[in-house]
Design an enzyme around this catalytic site. Structure first.
Site, short mmCIF file in Angstrom:
data_model
loop_
_atom_site.label_atom_id
_atom_site.label_comp_id
_atom_site.label_asym_id
_atom_site.label_seq_id
_atom_site.Cartn_x
_atom_site.Cartn_y
_atom_site.Cartn_z
N LEU A 18 99.23 4.03 18.53
CA LEU A 18 98.61 5.09 19.17
C LEU A 18 97.49 4.81 19.86
CD1 LEU A 18 99.80 7.99 16.36
CD2 LEU A 18 100.94 7.10 18.55
N HIS A 164 89.15 11.45 14.77
CA HIS A 164 88.84 11.95 13.34
C HIS A 164 87.62 12.44 13.27
CE1 HIS A 164 92.33 8.70 12.69
NE2 HIS A 164 92.79 10.05 12.31
N CYS A 251 88.15 2.86 9.62
CA CYS A 251 89.42 2.94 9.51
C CYS A 251 90.00 1.61 9.09
CB CYS A 251 90.16 2.92 10.98
SG CYS A 251 89.44 4.32 12.08
#
Ligand code: GLY
Length: 256
Positions: A18, A164, A251
């Site tokens: 994504l 995020h 991440c």
């Protein structure tokens, strides 16, 4: 202090993951090289790596941080907000079960991406985002409360350009936060010393404090200089291929 990190190298179909960026497709060989440099930096910072097997079923699975929230008092498996990522939980559960006798979980209809969770001492900021919903945030807050942590929510749905919460926020310890301009006036962060990252260097806000060092994305000299002036020792890492896939330094690992 952290002693371990869970990591997973990107899969050959990493480019099928994504992304909302329009920076072109990542070059796989380059992504592997950047990931290895990242792993070396974690080792240089004193961490032992727990390497998960590459998993082509989940092209975003190199972004392990989204799948768990690990605290000094217990670990919580998330339920990632993107349906294509929910299957990533099983592998991370198996890895963390070696270290945690009890793993809590976020349940349907709650969703949480670990990238939305920022630990600051005994408090957790939980971002409400396109991936983390109110129900998931509430479930996480309750699980954290049972571990004696406080938490509060930060709605980032109107903040452009960040996937995020931690795309725009990092904790350096000692009540000092790195934030993007758009988050710098939020009431939630009053009382903290803020290092505000300019619009041009927004991607650099996702830096990671690992023991004595701070991992920073290479190519963002203003923030690097500012951190140097504050006597932090930084390790600059090329992140171009992960940036193309909406990923940042935090991440790529689960640190504990
Ligand atoms: N590519 C990272 C994510 O969208 O979850």
């Amino acid at each position: 202090m952290f002693s371990r990190a869970v990591v997973r190298s990107p899969s050959a179909n990493f480019a099928e993951g994504l992304t909302s960026r329009r920076l072109g497709a990542p070059v796989y060989a380059q992504a592997l090289k950047q990931h290895e440099a990242y792993c070396a930096a974690l080792e240089q910072s004193g961490l032992e790596l727990v390497r998960l097997e590459v998993d082509e079923r989940y092209p975003d699975s190199t972004f392990v941080e989204d799948v768990a929230v690990i605290t000094a008092r217990g670990a919580i498996l998330t339920r990632p907000g993107a349906p294509s990522r929910t299957g990533e939980v099983a592998g991370v559960r198996e890895a963390l079960a070696q270290f945690y006798s009890h793993l809590s979980s976020i349940h349907d209809p709650g969703t949480i991406d670990g990238g939305d969770v920022c630990e600051v001492g005994n408090h957790f900021f939980i971002g409400i985002s396109e991936r983390t919903n109110q129900t998931g945030a509430q479930q996480l807050a309750e699980l954290l409360a049972s571990l004696d942590y406080t938490s509060s929510f930060v709605d980032i749905r109107a903040v452009k350009g960040i996937l995020h919460l931690k795309s725009g926020l990092a904790n350096l310890g000692d009540d000092r936060l790195v934030v993007i301009e758009e988050l710098s006036n939020r009431a939630e962060f009053r009382g903290y010393e803020l290092i505000v990252v300019s619009k041009e260097e927004e991607y650099a806000a996702n830096c990671v404090c690992v023991n004595e060092r701070i991992l920073v994305a290479a190519g963002y000299p203003e923030l690097d200089k500012r951190l140097g002036e504050l006597n932090y020792q930084t390790i600059a890492l090329e992140m171009t291929e992960f940036q193309k896939m909406d990923g940042g330094l935090s991440c790529l690992s689960l640190r504990f």
